[in-house]
Design an enzyme around this catalytic site. Sequence first.
Site, PDB file in Angstrom:
ATOM      1  N   THR A 194       0.835  -1.203   0.000  1.00  0.00           N
ATOM      2  CA  THR A 194       0.000   0.000   0.000  1.00  0.00           C
ATOM      3  C   THR A 194       0.867   1.249   0.000  1.00  0.00           C
ATOM      4  OG1 THR A 194      -1.749  -1.161   1.156  1.00  0.00           O
ATOM      5  CG2 THR A 194      -1.813   1.226   1.243  1.00  0.00           C
ATOM      6  N   GLN A 249       0.706  -9.691  -5.745  1.00  0.00           N
ATOM      7  CA  GLN A 249       0.260 -11.087  -5.828  1.00  0.00           C
ATOM      8  C   GLN A 249       1.086 -11.899  -6.807  1.00  0.00           C
ATOM      9  OE1 GLN A 249      -2.060 -12.520  -4.075  1.00  0.00           O
ATOM     10  NE2 GLN A 249      -3.049 -10.776  -3.117  1.00  0.00           N
ATOM     11  N   SER A 262       4.917  -6.836  -1.896  1.00  0.00           N
ATOM     12  CA  SER A 262       4.388  -6.964  -0.543  1.00  0.00           C
ATOM     13  C   SER A 262       4.989  -8.170   0.151  1.00  0.00           C
ATOM     14  CB  SER A 262       2.870  -7.111  -0.615  1.00  0.00           C
ATOM     15  OG  SER A 262       2.354  -7.391   0.659  1.00  0.00           O
ATOM     16  N   THR A 310      13.714   4.597   9.896  1.00  0.00           N
ATOM     17  CA  THR A 310      14.600   3.455  10.103  1.00  0.00           C
ATOM     18  C   THR A 310      14.053   2.251   9.372  1.00  0.00           C
ATOM     19  OG1 THR A 310      15.059   4.282  12.303  1.00  0.00           O
ATOM     20  CG2 THR A 310      15.693   2.016  11.856  1.00  0.00           C
ATOM     21  N   CYS A 328      -9.923  -6.119   2.155  1.00  0.00           N
ATOM     22  CA  CYS A 328     -10.181  -4.720   2.501  1.00  0.00           C
ATOM     23  C   CYS A 328     -11.600  -4.284   2.191  1.00  0.00           C
ATOM     24  CB  CYS A 328      -9.173  -3.781   1.864  1.00  0.00           C
ATOM     25  SG  CYS A 328      -8.603  -4.261   0.258  1.00  0.00           S
TER      26      CYS A 328
END
Lengths: 92, 512
Positions: B183, B290, B310, B350, B436
């Site tokens: 995201t 994906q 991701s 960081t 979501c």
Amino acid sequence: MAASSRAQVLRLYRALLRESQGFTAYGYRTYAIRRIRDAFRENKHLKDSEEIQTLVNKARTNLEIIHRQVTIGQLYSTQKLVIESPENTEII
Amino acid sequence: MLPAPLGWLKRPLARLQGVSLPPILAVQVVTGSPLECPMWCMFSLERFHAHYGFPDFFSCTTVRSCCWKVSPFSSPSHCILTCPLCLLGSYHCSLYIFSFIEKGLGEESTLRPLYMDVQATTPLDPRVLDSMLPYLMHYYGNPHSRTHAYGWESESAMERARQQVASLIGADPREIIFTSGATESNNLAIKGVARFYKSRKKHIITTQTEHKCVLDSCRYLEAEGFRVTYLPVKRNGLIDLKELEDALQPDTSLVSIMTVNNEIGVKQPISDIGQICSSRKVFFHTDAAQAVGKIPMDVNDMKIDLMSISGHKIYGPKGVGAIYIRRRPRVRLEPLQSGGGQERGMRSGTVPTPLAVGLGAACEVSQQEMEYDYKRISVLADRLITKIMTEIPDVVMNGDPEHHYPGCINLSFAYVEGESLLMALKDVALSSGSACTSASLEPSYVLRAIGTDEDLAHSSIRFGIGRFTTEEEVDYTVQKCIQHVKRLREMSPLWEMVQDGVDLKSIKWTQH
């Protein structure tokens, strides 16, 4: 060090399978056993001793990884999956 | 054991057959049943209630199908716990037996459901966890500390992870930036590129089936004054390349199209799109969350300029992701997060070393296992689809069957409500759309975009098959699915009408 003999490789194979039985998580246990079997089967025709040695070393590291992860999994184990209960498989 | 009338066996037998029964608190002892000469244990009622409260129903762990009964004894403070089918010969002390008692309504309440929702997230691969643990326990330095060994070892681990991610997608390690997930990477790519080039380029192209974060970023940019074209998709979920070419304008800065859709599993023709974009000098961003680690991706062959990765979709940890930003020709973007200039100034903050190490390990493992996993998942997917489609009629698979990632199967069961099927399949963790959007009751916008009818859109279920899915799990899911779809269709008046040959589209539904 002499090239890995057939007996050594077989011993490693059996040790890997035996260690993988200790996984408490169904997915990890079935994956480890399946992958080990398939990987050894796939490479059983190899003749080059160097290649065999690299793969044997890789298998040794994986054996240590499996041993550590099995221990951690047993420390943090949770309930079994529905599919692991004998009742459910009987009904099927 | 005395021969007993079968009445007392009714309950255990019914449980074996999977019939659910109302819970019991106490029963009468039937003449001739083993309860008359029971294996029993006497215990203090107070201690029992202090330990276990007031449960209705217990089950014996040795013979799971029998039920324990609490029956009063001669004294008001003591009672007998008896097990009619349990053939334990010994006289157990109360505490010993208590350690075996399970509270609750028995049956599957203490067993975990199967996980068939890998598009939502994936379990950590044990090899990934193994690589992360040292950095969570001992090597806890900040990778940006330049002055001591803790910082140096942490930094070298982070760079090694960067190299692992880069080699999976055929990139240079300097082109990988660690973020907090796909995201954030999508936001960085879309908003960052659009804002950097906003003086000359004000147009963005995306599709209607993108992930929510991409669509939301584009909507936000529209409010800032950009023009966005949302390309429609064909019935099979793929975009039309001709329409994309027509939509490109002289002031288009970015085209954003996801590689593999998380709801229907459709694989877009990324190489062709990349070719079109590079010939027209437009940046091409793809959300490959994906796809990375599951199908071979090469940023140079496919001419990709920006890519989102991701961690928790490729058997890595949650909370980490990466963005690939091309250096030759250089893609410039405006950073979203300001700070100390870490990650080449594009993402200050960081870098979480354990998470980055986990992402790197996940990428390396995926690179080694890609072929093996792909073959297995294809076989399992075929098995699932064939079994379901041969057993029950009127099942539609959403998405192109050819340009499709096999591990994401979206099926619509006609005349069955999707949510009720999900509730019925309580032993399997499934979803009917992306995580979501699962909170709202609207059917998925992706299914609406590919033109499914409203009623089929409401009846869709997404099956996810991953590295750790077994054949037994697939068979169990298929069997339960078939069983419940048949049961729900029996109850459906629409199904009855269809069986009688009525054409549902010709019916005029009137209000009373």
